[in-house]
Design an enzyme around this catalytic site. Structure first.
Site, PDB file in Angstrom:
ATOM      1  N   ASN A  53     -15.472 -55.195  40.079  1.00 32.66           N
ATOM      2  CA  ASN A  53     -14.791 -56.459  40.329  1.00 32.66           C
ATOM      3  C   ASN A  53     -15.660 -57.540  40.388  1.00 32.66           C
ATOM      4  OD1 ASN A  53     -13.060 -58.267  41.291  1.00 32.66           O
ATOM      5  ND2 ASN A  53     -12.459 -57.019  43.261  1.00 32.66           N
ATOM      6  N   TRP A  54     -15.616 -58.645  39.678  1.00 39.70           N
ATOM      7  CA  TRP A  54     -16.426 -59.849  39.670  1.00 39.70           C
ATOM      8  C   TRP A  54     -15.770 -60.797  40.432  1.00 39.70           C
ATOM      9  CZ3 TRP A  54     -17.666 -60.492  33.660  1.00 39.70           C
ATOM     10  CH2 TRP A  54     -18.477 -59.727  33.281  1.00 39.70           C
ATOM     11  N   LYS A  55     -14.642 -60.519  40.930  1.00 37.74           N
ATOM     12  CA  LYS A  55     -14.148 -61.536  41.906  1.00 37.74           C
ATOM     13  C   LYS A  55     -14.043 -62.978  41.154  1.00 37.74           C
ATOM     14  CE  LYS A  55     -15.034 -58.308  45.682  1.00 37.74           C
ATOM     15  NZ  LYS A  55     -15.232 -58.144  47.103  1.00 37.74           N
ATOM     16  N   HIS A 115      -5.402 -56.077  45.839  1.00 38.66           N
ATOM     17  CA  HIS A 115      -7.024 -56.403  46.795  1.00 38.66           C
ATOM     18  C   HIS A 115      -7.149 -56.886  48.069  1.00 38.66           C
ATOM     19  CE1 HIS A 115     -11.041 -57.092  47.208  1.00 38.66           C
ATOM     20  NE2 HIS A 115     -11.195 -56.208  46.397  1.00 38.66           N
ATOM     21  N   GLU A 137      -8.701 -58.997  49.509  1.00 40.41           N
ATOM     22  CA  GLU A 137      -8.764 -60.308  49.661  1.00 40.41           C
ATOM     23  C   GLU A 137      -7.574 -60.988  49.496  1.00 40.41           C
ATOM     24  OE1 GLU A 137     -12.311 -60.303  47.314  1.00 40.41           O
ATOM     25  OE2 GLU A 137     -13.422 -59.116  48.764  1.00 40.41           O
ATOM     26  N   GLU A 188     -10.384 -48.997  49.547  1.00 37.46           N
ATOM     27  CA  GLU A 188     -11.393 -49.896  49.885  1.00 37.46           C
ATOM     28  C   GLU A 188     -11.238 -50.600  51.259  1.00 37.46           C
ATOM     29  OE1 GLU A 188     -12.919 -52.205  46.218  1.00 37.46           O
ATOM     30  OE2 GLU A 188     -11.296 -53.355  46.886  1.00 37.46           O
ATOM     31  N   GLY A 214     -18.176 -56.090  50.893  1.00 44.12           N
ATOM     32  CA  GLY A 214     -19.076 -57.186  51.078  1.00 44.12           C
ATOM     33  C   GLY A 214     -19.702 -57.255  52.504  1.00 44.12           C
ATOM     34  N   SER A 263     -18.924 -52.071  49.632  1.00 36.53           N
ATOM     35  CA  SER A 263     -20.477 -51.903  49.689  1.00 36.53           C
ATOM     36  C   SER A 263     -21.132 -50.748  48.826  1.00 36.53           C
ATOM     37  CB  SER A 263     -20.889 -51.861  51.004  1.00 36.53           C
ATOM     38  OG  SER A 263     -20.610 -53.081  51.818  1.00 36.53           O
ATOM     39  N   GLY A 307     -18.150 -54.305  43.778  1.00 32.80           N
ATOM     40  CA  GLY A 307     -18.148 -55.798  43.901  1.00 32.80           C
ATOM     41  C   GLY A 307     -19.541 -56.444  43.492  1.00 32.80           C
ATOM     42  N   GLY A 308     -20.306 -56.691  44.778  1.00 28.72           N
ATOM     43  CA  GLY A 308     -21.483 -57.598  44.650  1.00 28.72           C
ATOM     44  C   GLY A 308     -22.293 -56.871  43.665  1.00 28.72           C
TER      45      GLY A 308
HETATM   46  P1  13P Z   1     -18.522 -55.119  47.620  1.00 27.28           P
HETATM   47  O1  13P Z   1     -18.914 -53.960  46.577  1.00 27.28           O
HETATM   48  O2  13P Z   1     -19.094 -56.358  47.484  1.00 27.28           O
HETATM   49  O3  13P Z   1     -18.337 -54.583  48.967  1.00 27.28           O
HETATM   50  O4  13P Z   1     -16.886 -55.469  47.290  1.00 27.28           O
HETATM   51  C1  13P Z   1     -16.088 -54.304  47.138  1.00 27.28           C
HETATM   52  C2  13P Z   1     -14.908 -54.828  46.529  1.00 27.28           C
HETATM   53  O5  13P Z   1     -13.912 -55.519  47.143  1.00 27.28           O
HETATM   54  C3  13P Z   1     -14.483 -54.454  45.175  1.00 27.28           C
HETATM   55  O6  13P Z   1     -13.202 -54.663  44.921  1.00 27.28           O
END
Ligand code: 13P
Length: 248
Positions: A8-10, A94, A96, A167, A173, A212, A233-234
């Protein structure tokens, strides 16, 4: 069931940056020859650039969708527009979007059903906040996020084009990965809720963990019961770390 490793590149990467990471990732995936399914959820504006580089080594998805064919919905993106850019998948719900943009579980449910009906594959994201977990509300929250999304969905579609990402909000994050027992407990709960809502098709729906995930913790998480993949994510922003997770 095929293991799914999803990025997920957000809200990261311009078209040029997406093309560069996509090219790097495609060349690594080509030499890895993995039998895992690799997905990249790119920002709308970078879907086409990512898909052009990643095909056929990874599929691309959007990070959100609006539940209408077209119309006066300023700023929104339809399933047809997403498919037109080369994406086959979409994320719904998601955390967020639930917490920063205040999307309700009902609205997430509408998006999920509409995107499936329009031919996209959907990865529905669910998960509790720390306050909800500490108040003993884990099962209630998971159930209340799942139920509106699963109402009235044809079961053959769900077996084929649907996945769920668990999640926990407090692990996204933050560098605070959920413990192996927390993950196994939540995934078992989700599998049971799916059986309750859907019957026997529940066993064929992939359940991914996100929060994470890094190359170092991915192998242990993938070994847990009812974990069929990872949503990253990250650590997905660089092809080097993400490809290490693909083979974890
Ligand atoms: P992180 O891996 O940065 O914690 O993000 C997880 C995420 O929200 C993937 O959708």
């Amino acid at each position: 069931m095929k293991t799914i490793i999803a990025a997920n590149w957000k809200m990261y990467k311009t078209r040029a940056e997406a093309a560069e990471t996509g090219r790097d990732l495609a060349s690594r995936l080509q030499s890895l020859k993995t039998d895992r399914m690799v997905l990249v959820f790119a920002p709308f504006t970078a879907i086409a650039a990512a898909a052009d580089e990643l095909r056929p080594f990874a599929a691309v998805g959007a990070q959100d969708v609006y539940p209408a064919l077209e119309g006066a919905f300023t700023g929104e993106i339809s399933p047809a527009m997403i498919k037109d850019c080369g994406a086959e998948w979409v994320l719904t719900g998601h955390s967020e979007r639930r917490h920063i943009l205040h999307e309700s579980s009902d609205f997430v449910g509408q998006k999920t059903a509409f995107a499936l009906k329009e031919g996209l594959s959907v990865m529905l994201c669910i998960g509790e906040t720390l306050a909800e977990r500490e108040a003993g509300q884990l099962e209630r929250v998971l159930s209340s996020q799942l139920e509106p999304a699963l109402r009235d969905l044809p079961k053959d579609i769900l077996a084929d084009r649907f996945a769920i990402a668990y999640e926990p909000v407090w692990a996204i994050g933050t560098g605070k990965v959920a413990s192996e027992s927390d993950i196994a407990e939540a995934h078992g709960m989700i599998r049971n809720l799916l059986s309750k809502f859907l019957g026997s098709v529940a066993g064929s729906i992939p359940l991914l963990y996100g929060g994470s995930v890094k190359p170092a913790n991915a192998p242990a998480i993938l070994k847990l019961d009812n974990v069929n993949g990872l949503l990253v994510g990250g650590a997905s922003l660089k092809a080097e770390s993400f490809s290490q997770i693909v083979t974890a």
